[in-house]
Write a protein that holds these residues in place. Structure first.
Motif, short mmCIF file in Angstrom:
data_model
loop_
_atom_site.label_atom_id
_atom_site.label_comp_id
_atom_site.label_asym_id
_atom_site.label_seq_id
_atom_site.Cartn_x
_atom_site.Cartn_y
_atom_site.Cartn_z
N SER A 1 -3.82 6.07 -10.14
CA SER A 1 -2.35 6.31 -10.18
C SER A 1 -1.58 4.86 -9.72
N ALA A 2 -1.99 4.21 -8.67
CA ALA A 2 -1.55 3.18 -8.15
C ALA A 2 -1.45 2.01 -9.23
N VAL A 3 -2.75 1.81 -9.55
CA VAL A 3 -2.98 0.66 -10.49
C VAL A 3 -2.36 1.02 -11.97
N MET A 4 -2.02 2.15 -12.20
CA MET A 4 -1.59 2.38 -13.56
C MET A 4 0.24 2.11 -13.30
N ARG A 5 0.66 2.42 -12.14
CA ARG A 5 2.12 2.21 -11.66
C ARG A 5 2.29 0.77 -11.78
N GLY A 6 1.51 0.01 -11.16
CA GLY A 6 1.55 -1.54 -11.10
C GLY A 6 1.36 -2.05 -12.49
N SER A 7 0.59 -1.37 -13.54
CA SER A 7 0.35 -1.99 -14.67
C SER A 7 1.68 -2.02 -15.55
N TYR A 8 2.35 -0.93 -15.37
CA TYR A 8 3.46 -0.93 -16.37
C TYR A 8 4.96 -1.56 -15.74
N HIS A 9 4.54 -2.32 -14.54
CA HIS A 9 5.52 -3.41 -14.24
C HIS A 9 5.04 -4.67 -14.31
N LEU A 10 3.82 -5.01 -14.80
CA LEU A 10 3.22 -6.43 -15.13
C LEU A 10 4.27 -7.30 -15.87
N GLY B 1 3.51 -5.27 -6.04
CA GLY B 1 4.53 -4.43 -5.03
C GLY B 1 4.51 -2.90 -5.75
N ASN B 2 4.33 -2.81 -6.92
CA ASN B 2 4.14 -1.42 -7.21
C ASN B 2 2.87 -0.64 -7.18
N LEU B 3 1.92 -1.30 -7.13
CA LEU B 3 0.55 -0.91 -6.66
C LEU B 3 0.64 -0.30 -5.30
N ILE B 4 1.22 -1.08 -4.37
CA ILE B 4 1.43 -0.73 -3.14
C ILE B 4 2.10 0.50 -2.95
N MET B 5 3.29 0.30 -3.56
CA MET B 5 4.21 1.56 -3.40
C MET B 5 3.48 2.86 -4.08
N GLY B 6 2.59 2.60 -5.23
CA GLY B 6 2.10 3.65 -5.64
C GLY B 6 0.86 4.49 -4.64
N LEU B 7 0.18 3.59 -3.85
CA LEU B 7 -0.62 3.84 -2.92
C LEU B 7 0.26 4.69 -1.75
N VAL B 8 1.21 3.99 -1.23
CA VAL B 8 1.95 4.86 -0.32
C VAL B 8 2.75 6.32 -0.76
N PHE B 9 3.25 6.21 -1.77
CA PHE B 9 3.64 7.41 -2.41
C PHE B 9 2.65 8.50 -2.66
N GLY B 10 1.45 8.10 -3.08
CA GLY B 10 0.18 9.05 -3.19
C GLY B 10 -0.16 9.60 -1.88
N LEU B 11 -0.43 8.78 -0.94
CA LEU B 11 -0.77 9.15 0.36
C LEU B 11 0.29 10.15 1.07
N ILE B 12 1.60 9.92 0.80
CA ILE B 12 2.44 10.72 1.29
C ILE B 12 2.69 12.16 0.41
N TYR B 13 2.18 12.14 -0.67
CA TYR B 13 2.24 13.20 -1.45
C TYR B 13 0.83 14.12 -1.03
N LEU B 14 -0.17 13.54 -0.67
CA LEU B 14 -1.44 14.13 -0.45
C LEU B 14 -1.13 14.81 1.05
N LYS B 15 -0.38 14.08 1.82
CA LYS B 15 -0.04 14.76 3.25
C LYS B 15 1.03 16.08 2.90
N TRP B 16 1.99 15.80 2.27
CA TRP B 16 3.16 16.79 2.10
C TRP B 16 3.20 17.59 1.00
N LYS B 17 2.60 17.36 0.01
CA LYS B 17 2.46 17.94 -1.58
C LYS B 17 3.91 18.31 -1.82
N ARG B 18 4.72 17.18 -1.69
CA ARG B 18 6.17 17.34 -2.36
C ARG B 18 6.48 16.09 -3.35
#
Length: 261
Positions: free
Chosen positions: A197-206, A215-232
């Motif tokens: 998911s994170a690599v794909m997010r970064g890819s469409y901002h290339l 920047g967007n790959l890092i954002m994707g990783l952070v958002f993904g980890l937050i979603y895995l924790k809080w499921k929202r």
């Protein structure tokens, strides 16, 4: 002679094949298509004589600047059609596993939490993100991003806010809510889901350059980890919305008066 096929095994294969095809088709209609065009765009930029930091990436362009009423109609149509893939993702999740918005946490159960947590996330990502953008431009690996090229009309800021809402809903519902749900149904490892998911997010901002990708790959990783924790997904949509509003509206207000954006 036909070899009998066990019904349980066949039943297990059908959803797997359907999920895979469904993912491919939805991405081909939305962010996956954007990723392909973005890769083509960066290939085009890298083969130009100008350096990346001498090129410009324009977001929210004006379509017919000499006819504001028609330009407004174009902008509204773009936002309206642009959000449809997210609605399709929710429709597919409604069918399986059921109650799509509740499944991915894109509902009204916790509005206070979603609002304040989304604001905290935006603040934590926004300032480092601006620093990364400026550093990437200084290093020559990113274009100058013109966050708004709309003409100065009464509807300019409302349209920029609607564009930010479209981006935040589409990206978070599809990249996080939908893909994480489907990949887990396909029994993907959590790490694979997170990085895909994170690599794909970064890819469409290339198309913006390698700074936009990182920047967007890092954002994707952070958002993904937050979603895995809080499921929202909802606080992620709020965070993305605030980030884009600041970027789009802030640029339109500040850029004419500074030379570093």
């Amino acid at each position: 002679m036909t070899v009998p096929t066990s019904e349980p095994a066949l039943a297990g294969l059908v959803p797997t094949r359907r999920y895979g095809l469904e993912i491919i088709l939805l991405l081909a209609l939305s962010l996956g298509r954007s990723a392909i065009y973005s890769i083509l765009a960066i290939a085009d930029r890298l083969t130009r004589p100008e350096a990346l930091n001498q090129q410009t990436s324009t977001l929210n362009p004006s379509i017919v600047p000499d006819r504001p009423w028609l330009d407004l109609t174009y902008q509204l149509a773009a936002v309206g059609f642009g959000v449809v893939p997210a609605l399709l993702a929710l429709y597919l999740l409604n069918r399986d596993p059921g109650d799509g918005p509740r499944t991915i946490g894109f509902d009204h159960r916790r509005p206070g939490f979603d609002a304040w947590f989304g604001t905290v996330i935006a603040a934590g990502i926004g300032i480092p993100g601006l620093g990364l953008y400026l550093a990437a431009r200084a290093l020559g690996i990113n274009t100058q991003v013109q966050a708004s090229a709309l003409t100065d009309q009464w509807w300019t800021i409302p349209i920029l806010i609607l564009s930010a809402a479209e981006n935040s809903i589409v990206e978070e519902v599809i990249m996080i809510g939908y893909l994480f749900t489907r990949f887990r149904q396909l029994n993907w490892p959590v790490v694979a889901i997170l990085f895909t998911s994170a690599v794909m997010r970064g890819s469409y901002h290339l198309y913006q350059g390698f700074g936009g990708f990182i920047g967007n790959l890092i954002m994707g990783l952070v958002f993904g980890l937050i979603y895995l924790k809080w499921k929202r997904v909802a606080p992620l949509v709020v965070a993305h919305l605030l980030l884009d509003i600041v970027a789009f509206v802030g640029y339109s207000l500040v850029a004419p008066h500074v030379d570093w954006l």
